[in-house]
Design an enzyme around this catalytic site. Structure first.
Site, mmCIF file in Angstrom:
data_model
loop_
_atom_site.group_PDB
_atom_site.id
_atom_site.type_symbol
_atom_site.label_atom_id
_atom_site.label_comp_id
_atom_site.label_asym_id
_atom_site.label_seq_id
_atom_site.Cartn_x
_atom_site.Cartn_y
_atom_site.Cartn_z
ATOM 1 N N GLN A 4 -56.504 -15.656 -59.087
ATOM 2 C CA GLN A 4 -56.020 -16.272 -60.087
ATOM 3 C C GLN A 4 -54.617 -15.989 -60.261
ATOM 4 O O GLN A 4 -54.103 -15.637 -61.338
ATOM 5 C CB GLN A 4 -56.828 -15.475 -61.385
ATOM 6 C CG GLN A 4 -58.331 -15.661 -61.327
ATOM 7 C CD GLN A 4 -58.909 -14.621 -62.480
ATOM 8 O OE1 GLN A 4 -59.219 -15.279 -63.486
ATOM 9 N NE2 GLN A 4 -59.320 -13.386 -62.199
ATOM 10 N N VAL A 46 -54.683 5.941 -51.440
ATOM 11 C CA VAL A 46 -56.022 6.103 -51.164
ATOM 12 C C VAL A 46 -56.442 6.463 -52.767
ATOM 13 O O VAL A 46 -55.843 7.160 -53.258
ATOM 14 C CB VAL A 46 -56.541 6.895 -50.412
ATOM 15 C CG1 VAL A 46 -56.321 6.569 -48.868
ATOM 16 C CG2 VAL A 46 -56.242 8.503 -50.497
ATOM 17 N N THR A 47 -57.661 5.907 -53.058
ATOM 18 C CA THR A 47 -58.346 4.838 -52.454
ATOM 19 C C THR A 47 -57.907 3.763 -53.077
ATOM 20 O O THR A 47 -57.789 3.623 -54.298
ATOM 21 C CB THR A 47 -60.151 5.211 -52.661
ATOM 22 O OG1 THR A 47 -60.197 5.221 -53.820
ATOM 23 C CG2 THR A 47 -60.317 6.668 -51.748
ATOM 24 N N CYS A 75 -57.928 4.895 -57.234
ATOM 25 C CA CYS A 75 -56.615 5.448 -58.117
ATOM 26 C C CYS A 75 -55.323 4.472 -57.790
ATOM 27 O O CYS A 75 -54.578 4.143 -58.607
ATOM 28 C CB CYS A 75 -56.078 6.980 -57.504
ATOM 29 S SG CYS A 75 -57.083 8.132 -58.094
ATOM 30 N N LYS A 130 -57.160 9.168 -62.534
ATOM 31 C CA LYS A 130 -57.239 8.321 -61.452
ATOM 32 C C LYS A 130 -55.893 7.449 -61.562
ATOM 33 O O LYS A 130 -55.248 7.162 -60.527
ATOM 34 C CB LYS A 130 -58.578 7.389 -61.597
ATOM 35 C CG LYS A 130 -59.871 8.098 -61.434
ATOM 36 C CD LYS A 130 -59.770 8.913 -60.338
ATOM 37 C CE LYS A 130 -61.297 9.626 -60.387
ATOM 38 N NZ LYS A 130 -61.018 10.638 -59.121
ATOM 39 N N LYS A 147 -51.290 14.132 -61.143
ATOM 40 C CA LYS A 147 -51.868 13.428 -62.167
ATOM 41 C C LYS A 147 -53.336 13.893 -62.349
ATOM 42 O O LYS A 147 -54.154 14.112 -61.320
ATOM 43 C CB LYS A 147 -51.589 12.160 -61.930
ATOM 44 C CG LYS A 147 -52.415 11.534 -60.564
ATOM 45 C CD LYS A 147 -52.206 10.003 -60.177
ATOM 46 C CE LYS A 147 -52.846 9.560 -59.107
ATOM 47 N NZ LYS A 147 -54.371 9.537 -58.996
ATOM 48 N N ASP A 149 -51.698 9.454 -53.800
ATOM 49 C CA ASP A 149 -52.699 10.714 -53.361
ATOM 50 C C ASP A 149 -53.090 10.650 -51.964
ATOM 51 O O ASP A 149 -54.206 10.911 -51.289
ATOM 52 C CB ASP A 149 -54.021 10.160 -54.146
ATOM 53 C CG ASP A 149 -53.833 10.276 -55.498
ATOM 54 O OD1 ASP A 149 -52.952 10.501 -56.012
ATOM 55 O OD2 ASP A 149 -54.852 10.232 -56.351
HETATM 56 C C1 C5J Z 1 -58.346 8.507 -55.553
HETATM 57 C C2 C5J Z 1 -60.669 9.254 -56.180
HETATM 58 N N1 C5J Z 1 -57.358 8.813 -55.268
HETATM 59 N N2 C5J Z 1 -61.429 8.254 -55.294
HETATM 60 N N3 C5J Z 1 -59.052 9.438 -56.070
HETATM 61 O O1 C5J Z 1 -58.737 7.275 -55.477
HETATM 62 O O2 C5J Z 1 -61.485 10.062 -56.681
#
Ligand code: C5J
Length: 221
Positions: free
Chosen positions: A202, A157-158, A162, A132, A129, A24
């Site tokens: 872990q 990101v982020t 996602c 997320k 997509k 993204d």
């Molecule tokens: C992504 C979001 N790409 N934070 N989307 O992380 O809404």
């Protein structure tokens, strides 16, 4: 085979089954006037990872390994946007509403596209997509199988939304996942740090972490 000096412990990379997933890196998240900014976020934080992400992509291209890009976006008729997603966020600039870069998070609009600095080259797969995670309602899983991938390096990101969601989905499906720590970012630095620690805690419960330089070294580029 190559050894990646990752955390929490080194991992042997199988260069015949390794790919990069860039999540993204769209104008809607990284530039002013998009979805991220509409939620009150400082997009400059995200722009900072563009050079490292470009170096990571360059490393995979030089090594002749697959690069897959994702874009979070919805159909223009919003048929893949559940009300539960649309009705949250900024009520005066929701997904599908017109903004300075076109309709927010809508496929085909300028804001939903990948930023020019990291634009896919011919032959690279781009997955649109609606969720997320990249597996939900997409061909992502089939693409990974067709390409014979077993190990995935993640950027984008982020970090805690996602990227982490997709890493967890991939981990559950049997992929070995590595997060490139300097090629991912969050609007909330503490969330990025927490996600990194959760992922590798872990005994690498979700996956490994490494820097772009460490990944490039393992790729031999
Ligand atoms: C992504 C979001 N790409 N934070 N989307 O992380 O809404």
């Amino acid at each position: 085979m190559a050894i990646l000096d990752a955390e929490p412990f080194p991992i042997e990379l199988d260069l015949s089954a390794l790919g990069l997933v860039v999540i993204d890196m769209q104008r809607d998240f990284v530039e002013p006037g998009g979805f991220g900014a509409s939620l009150g976020n400082d997009v400059e934080l995200l722009r900072a990872i563009v050079p490292a992400t470009a170096r990571l992509i360059d490393g995979f291209r030089k090594a002749g390994l697959p690069v897959i890009h994702t874009r979070e976006c919805h159909r223009p008729d919003l048929s893949d946007l559940p009300p539960a997603k649309r009705d949250r966020g900024n009520p005066s600039l929701r997904i599908g509403d017109p903004g300075p870069m076109g309709r927010i998070l809508i496929a085909g609009e300028p804001g939903a596209d990948i930023i020019p600095e990291l634009y896919p080259v011919e032959g690279e797969t781009v997955i649109d997509k609606p969720g997320k995670g990249a597996f939900h309602a997409t061909s992502f899983g089939d693409v990974l199988k067709e390409k014979g991938l077993r190990q995935l390096v993640f950027a984008g990101v982020t970090t805690e939304v996602c990227v982490q969601t997709t890493m967890r989905e991939a981990n559950d499906r049997g992929y070995e996942c590595i997060l490139a720590t300097d090629a991912t970012e969050s609007y909330f630095p503490a969330f990025k740090q927490a996600a990194i620690e959760m992922i590798r805690a872990q005994g690498a419960i979700v996956g490994w972490t490494a820097t772009t330089a460490q990944v490039r070294e393992a790729l031999g580029v």
